[in-house]
Design a protein around this motif. Sequence first.
Motif, PDB file in Angstrom:
ATOM      1  N   UNK A   1       0.834  -1.201   0.000  1.00 54.84           N
ATOM      2  CA  UNK A   1       0.000   0.000   0.000  1.00 54.84           C
ATOM      3  C   UNK A   1       0.869   1.251   0.000  1.00 54.84           C
ATOM      4  N   UNK A   2       0.523   2.262  -0.784  1.00 52.83           N
ATOM      5  CA  UNK A   2      -0.664   2.407  -1.632  1.00 52.83           C
ATOM      6  C   UNK A   2      -0.453   1.963  -3.091  1.00 52.83           C
ATOM      7  N   UNK A   3       0.689   1.324  -3.359  1.00 53.80           N
ATOM      8  CA  UNK A   3       0.990   0.954  -4.744  1.00 53.80           C
ATOM      9  C   UNK A   3       0.217  -0.275  -5.206  1.00 53.80           C
ATOM     10  N   UNK A   4      -0.454  -0.946  -4.274  1.00 51.88           N
ATOM     11  CA  UNK A   4      -1.367  -2.024  -4.662  1.00 51.88           C
ATOM     12  C   UNK A   4      -2.766  -1.484  -4.964  1.00 51.88           C
TER      13      UNK A   4
ATOM     14  N   UNK B   1       0.393   4.937  -9.496  1.00 53.45           N
ATOM     15  CA  UNK B   1       0.867   6.317  -9.296  1.00 53.45           C
ATOM     16  C   UNK B   1       0.012   6.997  -8.219  1.00 53.45           C
ATOM     17  N   UNK B   2       0.128   6.523  -6.975  1.00 47.76           N
ATOM     18  CA  UNK B   2      -0.728   7.042  -5.902  1.00 47.76           C
ATOM     19  C   UNK B   2      -0.516   8.515  -5.594  1.00 47.76           C
ATOM     20  N   UNK B   3       0.701   9.021  -5.822  1.00 44.53           N
ATOM     21  CA  UNK B   3       0.950  10.439  -5.567  1.00 44.53           C
ATOM     22  C   UNK B   3       0.100  11.307  -6.494  1.00 44.53           C
ATOM     23  N   UNK B   4       0.070  10.949  -7.761  1.00 44.03           N
ATOM     24  CA  UNK B   4      -0.709  11.716  -8.732  1.00 44.03           C
ATOM     25  C   UNK B   4      -2.209  11.533  -8.507  1.00 44.03           C
ATOM     26  N   UNK B   5      -2.611  10.310  -8.213  1.00 47.81           N
ATOM     27  CA  UNK B   5      -4.023  10.059  -7.952  1.00 47.81           C
ATOM     28  C   UNK B   5      -4.482  10.814  -6.716  1.00 47.81           C
ATOM     29  N   UNK B   6      -3.678  10.759  -5.662  1.00 46.33           N
ATOM     30  CA  UNK B   6      -4.023  11.446  -4.428  1.00 46.33           C
ATOM     31  C   UNK B   6      -4.109  12.949  -4.614  1.00 46.33           C
ATOM     32  N   UNK B   7      -3.174  13.500  -5.374  1.00 48.82           N
ATOM     33  CA  UNK B   7      -3.197  14.935  -5.654  1.00 48.82           C
ATOM     34  C   UNK B   7      -4.449  15.327  -6.418  1.00 48.82           C
ATOM     35  N   UNK B   8      -4.799  14.533  -7.426  1.00 54.29           N
ATOM     36  CA  UNK B   8      -5.998  14.812  -8.220  1.00 54.29           C
ATOM     37  C   UNK B   8      -7.250  14.761  -7.358  1.00 54.29           C
ATOM     38  N   UNK B   9      -7.334  13.775  -6.472  1.00 54.66           N
ATOM     39  CA  UNK B   9      -8.487  13.666  -5.582  1.00 54.66           C
ATOM     40  C   UNK B   9      -8.582  14.857  -4.634  1.00 54.66           C
ATOM     41  N   UNK B  10      -7.437  15.385  -4.224  1.00 49.98           N
ATOM     42  CA  UNK B  10      -7.433  16.546  -3.333  1.00 49.98           C
ATOM     43  C   UNK B  10      -7.949  17.792  -4.051  1.00 49.98           C
ATOM     44  N   UNK B  11      -7.571  17.942  -5.313  1.00 53.64           N
ATOM     45  CA  UNK B  11      -8.102  19.050  -6.114  1.00 53.64           C
ATOM     46  C   UNK B  11      -9.617  18.917  -6.259  1.00 53.64           C
ATOM     47  N   UNK B  12     -10.054  17.695  -6.532  1.00 58.96           N
ATOM     48  CA  UNK B  12     -11.486  17.445  -6.685  1.00 58.96           C
ATOM     49  C   UNK B  12     -12.227  17.739  -5.379  1.00 58.96           C
ATOM     50  N   UNK B  13     -11.661  17.296  -4.272  1.00 59.38           N
ATOM     51  CA  UNK B  13     -12.281  17.510  -2.972  1.00 59.38           C
ATOM     52  C   UNK B  13     -12.425  19.004  -2.663  1.00 59.38           C
ATOM     53  N   UNK B  14     -11.380  19.756  -2.924  1.00 52.50           N
ATOM     54  CA  UNK B  14     -11.422  21.199  -2.661  1.00 52.50           C
ATOM     55  C   UNK B  14     -12.479  21.882  -3.517  1.00 52.50           C
ATOM     56  N   UNK B  15     -12.563  21.469  -4.770  1.00 52.22           N
ATOM     57  CA  UNK B  15     -13.549  22.049  -5.692  1.00 52.22           C
ATOM     58  C   UNK B  15     -14.969  21.769  -5.218  1.00 52.22           C
ATOM     59  N   UNK B  16     -15.217  20.546  -4.750  1.00 52.32           N
ATOM     60  CA  UNK B  16     -16.547  20.193  -4.269  1.00 52.32           C
ATOM     61  C   UNK B  16     -16.871  20.910  -2.958  1.00 52.32           C
TER      62      UNK B  16
ATOM     63  N   UNK C   1       5.431   9.889 -20.166  1.00 52.40           N
ATOM     64  CA  UNK C   1       6.860  10.137 -20.354  1.00 52.40           C
ATOM     65  C   UNK C   1       7.684   9.583 -19.192  1.00 52.40           C
ATOM     66  N   UNK C   2       7.169   9.750 -17.981  1.00 50.57           N
ATOM     67  CA  UNK C   2       7.937   9.361 -16.798  1.00 50.57           C
ATOM     68  C   UNK C   2       8.094   7.851 -16.650  1.00 50.57           C
ATOM     69  N   UNK C   3       7.002   7.119 -16.790  1.00 49.67           N
ATOM     70  CA  UNK C   3       7.041   5.676 -16.542  1.00 49.67           C
ATOM     71  C   UNK C   3       8.032   4.939 -17.450  1.00 49.67           C
TER      72      UNK C   3
END
Length: 207
Positions: free
Chosen positions: A138-141, A145-160, A184-186
């Motif tokens: 966890x959280x790679x299971x 890319x949990x860092x990017x997913x988590x960041x995106x969810x935080x943006x979504x949460x703030x917007x809501x 590009x990164x992977x």
Amino acid sequence: MASLVNDLVNHVDFDKQSLLISASSIAFNPLFWNIVARQEYRNKLLTKIFGGNSQLACYALAATIFSLGIVRDLLFKQAISDQPTYPLLDFPAVKGTAVTLFVIGNTLVVTSTWALGITGTFLGDYFGFLMDEMVTGFPFNVSSSPMYLGSTLSFLATSLWYAKPAGLLLTVWVYIVYFIALRYEDPFTAGIYAKREQERAAGKKKN
């Protein structure tokens, strides 16, 4: 559905300069760290700047990326504060969803940083600090890319939470930017580790 989307878009003020500035900051950050990290990998740019100390150079890049992230978040907050609120998003159930998403998002970010460490999180691979093996717990299971997913969810949460359609639009932009960055990164990171394995295999043959 189409009418809802149109209604949301109608609650976005595209004339606000802060919206463009926020979108630019979101796009700039991964572009910056990918360009700089590749220059380090190919030419040892940062290591040379820091007198040959790769670890110090890596920490300096980590601090820069972290600082840019704070600036990006502040610009995002300013951008949505300048935008209209959508009444249909401004009720308790949506705020509850926002809190849940924020907790999940930050959990993914914090635990991925804990699992990888500073150098693993902030492109230490490009400086030659390679991990012994791939992290699969966890959280790679949950996400590769949990860092990017988590960041995106935080943006979504703030917007809501603030009931801002402009924030939802910027969140979609965050997702697109991260999606492109990963393309590009992977492969590049995989190539770094593949090269190490080739060198190890060659060393074993010599022995």
